[in-house]
Design a protein around this motif. Structure first.
Motif, PDB file in Angstrom:
ATOM      1  N   UNK A   1      26.841  69.413  63.545  1.00 51.35           N
ATOM      2  CA  UNK A   1      27.899  68.498  63.967  1.00 51.35           C
ATOM      3  C   UNK A   1      29.116  68.662  63.056  1.00 51.35           C
ATOM      4  N   UNK A   2      30.250  68.331  63.587  1.00 46.19           N
ATOM      5  CA  UNK A   2      31.479  68.358  62.799  1.00 46.19           C
ATOM      6  C   UNK A   2      32.414  67.261  63.310  1.00 46.19           C
ATOM      7  N   UNK A   3      32.951  66.495  62.376  1.00 44.69           N
ATOM      8  CA  UNK A   3      33.912  65.451  62.740  1.00 44.69           C
ATOM      9  C   UNK A   3      35.286  65.862  62.244  1.00 44.69           C
ATOM     10  N   UNK A   4      36.196  66.152  63.167  1.00 41.60           N
ATOM     11  CA  UNK A   4      37.545  66.582  62.826  1.00 41.60           C
ATOM     12  C   UNK A   4      38.516  65.412  62.953  1.00 41.60           C
ATOM     13  N   UNK A   5      39.673  65.568  62.302  1.00 43.26           N
ATOM     14  CA  UNK A   5      40.645  64.479  62.284  1.00 43.26           C
ATOM     15  C   UNK A   5      42.053  65.054  62.235  1.00 43.26           C
ATOM     16  N   UNK A   6      42.923  64.534  63.072  1.00 38.10           N
ATOM     17  CA  UNK A   6      44.347  64.814  62.959  1.00 38.10           C
ATOM     18  C   UNK A   6      45.084  63.476  62.955  1.00 38.10           C
ATOM     19  N   UNK A   7      46.292  63.489  62.398  1.00 37.68           N
ATOM     20  CA  UNK A   7      47.066  62.258  62.289  1.00 37.68           C
ATOM     21  C   UNK A   7      48.378  62.386  63.054  1.00 37.68           C
ATOM     22  N   UNK A   8      48.819  61.278  63.619  1.00 36.96           N
ATOM     23  CA  UNK A   8      50.048  61.318  64.399  1.00 36.96           C
ATOM     24  C   UNK A   8      51.243  61.726  63.541  1.00 36.96           C
ATOM     25  N   UNK A   9      51.258  61.307  62.267  1.00 36.29           N
ATOM     26  CA  UNK A   9      52.393  61.668  61.414  1.00 36.29           C
ATOM     27  C   UNK A   9      52.485  63.179  61.224  1.00 36.29           C
ATOM     28  N   UNK A  10      51.326  63.860  61.135  1.00 36.44           N
ATOM     29  CA  UNK A  10      51.318  65.319  60.995  1.00 36.44           C
ATOM     30  C   UNK A  10      51.728  65.961  62.315  1.00 36.44           C
ATOM     31  N   UNK A  11      51.225  65.443  63.426  1.00 36.24           N
ATOM     32  CA  UNK A  11      51.634  65.947  64.739  1.00 36.24           C
ATOM     33  C   UNK A  11      53.143  65.812  64.923  1.00 36.24           C
ATOM     34  N   UNK A  12      53.681  64.676  64.493  1.00 36.79           N
ATOM     35  CA  UNK A  12      55.123  64.436  64.587  1.00 36.79           C
ATOM     36  C   UNK A  12      55.887  65.463  63.754  1.00 36.79           C
ATOM     37  N   UNK A  13      55.408  65.727  62.537  1.00 36.82           N
ATOM     38  CA  UNK A  13      56.079  66.683  61.655  1.00 36.82           C
ATOM     39  C   UNK A  13      56.079  68.083  62.255  1.00 36.82           C
ATOM     40  N   UNK A  14      54.939  68.508  62.801  1.00 33.89           N
ATOM     41  CA  UNK A  14      54.839  69.830  63.416  1.00 33.89           C
ATOM     42  C   UNK A  14      55.816  69.954  64.583  1.00 33.89           C
ATOM     43  N   UNK A  15      55.812  68.948  65.456  1.00 38.75           N
ATOM     44  CA  UNK A  15      56.668  68.997  66.638  1.00 38.75           C
ATOM     45  C   UNK A  15      58.145  68.961  66.260  1.00 38.75           C
ATOM     46  N   UNK A  16      58.518  68.049  65.366  1.00 40.44           N
ATOM     47  CA  UNK A  16      59.926  67.909  64.993  1.00 40.44           C
ATOM     48  C   UNK A  16      60.431  69.163  64.289  1.00 40.44           C
ATOM     49  N   UNK A  17      59.626  69.704  63.359  1.00 42.38           N
ATOM     50  CA  UNK A  17      60.044  70.916  62.661  1.00 42.38           C
ATOM     51  C   UNK A  17      60.189  72.076  63.643  1.00 42.38           C
TER      52      UNK A  17
END
Length: 356
Positions: free
Chosen positions: A145-161
């Motif tokens: 099993x693996x539990x992954x995590x992403x955060x909206x602030x990181x998604x926002x940074x990737x998209x905006x950059x």
């Protein structure tokens, strides 16, 4: 961002040798600037001896200076060993985005007819890296099993950059995650991409699922592209994109942290390749990516430094165009010979520009 210090993170094997070449190009007698280069030894031996304390010290120094230049380092395989310093650096300097750009190398025929630059903008933290993993059961019934995590602030940074980079370079934002299969997890990045598209309406936007992105890349020959990606997707994409242009040694990698306005506050540059142990001590490795990494971080150190960075970049590409090439590009120049040529051309350019 303006800084008089570029923190140097030493590494392993050929990675350390190529760092030394890049620092020769950044010497004051070449670029005409007196910058400080505080050094931290991140070799595997040093990391083991300090139980990674040296990595934490280096991260604090980069965070304070705002600029860093890192050699490739070895990541040991043992579970109880020191692991990769990259994860610690990314987390502690506040890195959110990793940017790698494949671009034409003069005189080198790219694969698949790809000509325009392709930038992969990926998450620097989270996703498959650092995920919690475990196993249950035994024998044929054992499950992992693996539990992954992403955060909206990181998604926002990737998209905006990604959209700001596309805006600056006249590129199209292309690709994206597999949001149809994973609307909750991967869909978060797609939501931020759509929101960034609304904020940057003048930027071309063509979202694609990640599998379609791979398929279409090898047939891409038109617009410059910027591809926002999850951490693992972007890692794999980079390993495809950079060789399309002839050599993975032709591109730098940037780890970028931001303030609240998404203007870069910290930049850590390195070559996009690894330590290449088979090439160590042979004076045959291509130093181009490491020299370009030095130029990239220099470009954030102020107006005069940015001019020197431009001279270095042009000197690198012109040297290749004039046939000064290492073996990976079909030439016969050694590592130090290529660096010597870049130094000569950089000095000449800066002297001419100063006269003008």
């Amino acid at each position: 961002m303006t800084s008089t210090r570029i923190v140097v993170l030493e590494g392993d094997e050929t990675g350390q040798e190529l760092l030394a070449e890049a620092l020769r190009v950044l010497a004051p007698e070449v670029i005409g600037l007196e910058l400080e280069y505080p050094r931290f030894d991140l070799s595997l031996e040093s990391r083991r001896a300090t139980d990674n304390a040296i990595v934490h010290e280096a991260a604090a120094a980069v965070r304070e200076a705002g600029l860093g230049l890192k050699a490739a380092t070895v990541t040991p395989e043992g579970a109880g060993d020191v692991g990769s310093p990259n994860r610690i650096l990314r987390e502690e300097i506040g890195g959110r985005v990793i940017v790698r750009t494949g671009r034409r190398i003069p005189g080198i025929v790219p694969f698949g007819g790809v000509h325009a630059p392709i930038s992969v903008v990926r998450m620097a933290v989270g996703d498959a890296y650092g995920a919690k993993e475990w196993r249950e059961g035994e024998g044929e019934h054992e499950a992992a099993f693996r539990t992954e995590r992403i955060e909206r602030s990181i998604c926002h940074a990737v998209a905006e950059f990604a959209f700001r980079l596309a805006e600056d370079t006249g590129a199209k934002v292309f690709g994206g995650p597999k949001y149809t299969v994973s609307p909750v997890y991967e869909g978060m990045l797609k939501e931020e991409m759509d929101a960034a598209a609304a904020r940057h309406a003048d930027v071309q936007y063509e979202p694609q699922l990640i599998d379609a992105t791979f398929a279409l890349l090898v047939a891409s020959s038109g617009d410059p592209l910027v591809i926002p990606a999850l951490n693992r997707d972007g890692d794999i994409l980079s390993d495809l994109v950079l060789p399309l242009f002839g050599s993975i040694a032709g591109s730098e990698s940037l780890l970028v942290g931001f303030g609240e306005d998404y203007v870069p506050t910290v930049v850590l540059a390195e070559a996009a390749h690894g330590t290449a142990p088979a090439l160590q001590g042979k004076n045959v490795a291509n130093p181009m990516a490491m020299i370009l990494a030095g130029a990239a971080v220099l470009s954030y150190a102020g107006e005069d430094a940015n001019r020197a960075a431009r001279a270095i970049r042009e000197a690198c590409l012109e040297a290749v165009a004039d046939g000064i090439r290492t073996a990976d590009l079909g030439g016969h120049a050694g590592t130090s010979e290529f660096t010597d040529e870049v130094i000569r051309r950089t000095r000449s350019k800066l002297e001419v520009w100063e006269g003008l």
